[in-house]
Design an enzyme around this catalytic site. Structure first.
Site, PDB file in Angstrom:
ATOM      1  CG  ASN A 109      -1.864   1.141   1.302  1.00 48.00           C
ATOM      2  OD1 ASN A 109      -1.465   2.260   1.576  1.00 48.00           O
ATOM      3  ND2 ASN A 109      -3.137   0.875   1.050  1.00 48.00           N
TER       4      ASN A 109
ATOM      5  CB  CYS B  21      -4.773   7.934   4.385  1.00 42.50           C
ATOM      6  SG  CYS B  21      -4.428   8.146   6.143  1.00 42.50           S
TER       7      CYS B  21
ATOM      8  N   GLY C 232     -15.675  -3.525   7.515  1.00 43.56           N
ATOM      9  CA  GLY C 232     -16.522  -4.196   8.496  1.00 43.56           C
ATOM     10  C   GLY C 232     -16.636  -5.693   8.363  1.00 43.56           C
TER      11      GLY C 232
END
Lengths: 253, 318
Positions: free
Chosen positions: B110, B141, B255
């Site tokens: 990343n 981000c 999630g």
């Protein structure tokens, strides 16, 4: 890291607002270094709160371990209220603990409040290894002291309270007296204000050797994955869970 | 006779290098450090169970990250403001990549540029480095002053960052999108047009918490990135929308804590999934998801997991 459903054996008061809980959990109780910690889930479904809480080992012996904790929020309140027999998901042991000297030495343990918890396991292991141990505990009042019966009987236990209701009045770092000169090594755990005061006091007295301390920070994961528990040291940023929780006092304060 | 289900997926089918995974399960960036803690605790066999490893975000220069507090637990989730603490791209190439090269499991790095040019420069520095299988562009981000989400909230800047990376490397380039926009589909299409091999959706949702006793935000930067089960429905909706709009594979993230969560994303059209915050609550979460997918496929008689990708989508109009 071991993951196990630790089964609560017993919970009893340690002092006002604090408890000692014993668990049966063989894989979490073996090979524990003093100062290491265990992550304990403080909700039945592990959804709210979602993350486990980090607790230093208060004792670890045989197939059992114990925690000594103050009730400070939802998680610790839930834990303190669970009856014996309750299984609690936990994982550990984690982190780097104290390093005790190889040869029998004079060890001074200094704990502030619930920071006393890991020093009890430290004392038991130190006494077993032939060290001389003085344990000092600073607390708010006599009602907030760990009972003397919790220590190995070889340990000299010294208490200091902020209101003078037991032992000398004030902060523990103001009452190190002759113990600091006596001690070959110093180990401490407590709030950051205690660490700062300890660093100032020892530096003022010309002590060069840094005590080892155990630090605390929010730890969602406990094993170096989330980077939530950063500690800023003189040597750069470190993770409390993975690089610590043992640090050299003089590297941080 | 029961057959072992084939969990493999290809995340870069149109790319010359490809990105073939043995299963569709990987960590989300920033929830797996550099992979070595997982290897330490779960062994090389633990790494081998994963479809891929995704590194923490790497920046051009080393970063110490944000001050404390960096995290706040919220209902079914957490806010983070870590601030891309990392060793920097040079140390990544010099110290980390040789260790990744030991693994069969592909490692996706990343990369988080401050500027468009930095995305190109870091892509060039990682090109051909043994141990690096693909790049994931972090244009999402929320916890840094420059770059990050600032780029990812602009269709034009996202396209330019993608183009800069693609032009500078032969590695497949995945672009990780922010959900903090009105139209994630437009971002995905723009990145696809510039040569992205795959889209990852989503990064964290901008959120906030206030400490009532202190009368101040909990996090020093006030805002943080919300992750965990709380954001799963948002992530699933975006994956569903994006997968219907691009031809390249989509990696679902947000999630996911169980194999059933993962199946929802696969059925919505994701070709793979990232497990993030769940790892903090359950160190075995990634392994549990892999094992759960295997068990589900076996129980359902699904021979190839690729066959269920997008199965919950409406049938295409002839």
């Amino acid at each position: 890291m071991q993951i196990e459903d630790a089964v609560i054996l017993e919970t009893r008061p340690a002092w006002e607002g604090a408890y000692i809980t014993w668990f049966h959990a063989p894989s979490l109780s073996r090979g524990v270094e003093p100062g290491q910690f265990v992550m304990v889930h403080c909700s039945r479904e592990r959804t709210d709160p979602m993350f486990a809480r980090a607790f230093s080992y208060y004792r670890a012996e045989g197939e059992r371990f114990a925690l000594c904790y103050a009730v400070v929020g939802r998680g610790t309140r839930w834990l303190s209220e669970q009856p014996p027999g309750t299984p609690v998901r936990a994982y550990g042991p984690l982190g780097r603990g104290f390093r005790l000297p190889a040869a029998p030495s004079n060890l001074l343990l200094i704990g502030g409040g619930v920071g006393i918890a890991p020093l009890v396991e430290t004392a038991w292991q130190a006494v077993a290894a032939g060290h001389h141990v003085v344990a000092m505990m600073g607390a708010r009042s006599a009602a907030h002291l760990l009972p003397a019966s919790e220590w190995p009987r070889e340990v000299e236990y010294v208490v200091v309270t902020e209101d003078g209701s037991a032992g000398p009045r004030g902060f523990v770092t103001a009452h190190l007296g002759s113990y600091q000169a006596w001690a070959n090594r110093i180990y401490a755990c407590g709030p950051n204000a205690m660490f700062q005061s300890l660093a100032d006091t020892l530096r003022g007295n010309g002590r060069r050797q840094s005590p080892e301390i155990l630090m605390e920070e929010n730890m969602p994961c406990g094993w170096g994955m989330c980077y939530g528990c950063a500690i800023f040291t003189r040597h750069g940023v470190r993770l409390c869970c993975k690089d610590g929780p043992r640090f050299n006092l003089f590297d941080v304060f | 006779m029961p057959v072992t289900p084939d969990l493999s997926v290809d995340l870069a089918p149109g790319h010359k290098r490809g990105l073939l995974l043995r299963n569709p399960v990987m960590p989300a960036s920033g929830t797996f450090s550099w992979g070595f803690e997982f290897e330490h605790h779960f062994g090389p066999e633990g790494i081998r169970r994963l479809g891929a490893v995704v590194s923490k975000g790497v920046t051009m220069e080393p970063r110490a990250g944000n001050r404390q507090p960096r995290v706040a637990e919220t209902p079914a989730g957490m806010l983070n403001s870590i601030g891309l603490q990392n060793v920097g791209i040079e140390a990544c190439v010099r110290d980390l990549a040789p260790q990744w090269a030991r693994w069969e499991t592909p490692v996706i790095v990343n990369v988080a540029g401050d500027t468009i040019d930095e995305f190109g420069e870091m892509a060039r520095m990682l090109d051909g480095v043994p141990g690096v299988a693909a790049l994931e562009l972090n244009i999402s981000c929320p916890n840094v002053d420059t770059g990050g989400m600032e780029i990812g909230q602009s269709v034009e800047a996202s396209a330019r960052a993608t183009s800069a990376a693609v032009r500078n490397t032969d590695l497949p380039v995945i672009v990780k999108l922010t959900p903090n926009v009105t139209d994630p589909v437009a971002l995905a299409r723009a990145c696809e047009a510039e040569g992205a091999a795959a889209i990852c959706a989503i990064n964290t949702v901008l959120g906030m918490a206030i400490d009532v006793d202190r009368r101040r935000p909990v996090l020093p930067r006030a805002r943080g990135g919300l992750s965990g089960p709380a954001i799963k429905p948002i992530a699933l909706r975006i994956v569903y929308d994006v997968a219907g709009a691009v031809r390249i594979p989509v990696i679902g993230c947000g999630g996911i804590a169980t194999s059933r969560d993962a199946l929802e994303f696969l059925m919505a059209g994701a070709s793979a999934v990232q497990v993030g915050t769940a790892t903090f609550a359950n160190p075995r979460a990634l392994l549990d998801v892999v094992e759960g997918l295997e068990a589900w496929c076996a129980a359902e008689g699904v021979a190839r997991i690729a066959d269920i990708i997008g199965c919950a989508r409406p049938a295409p109009v002839a």
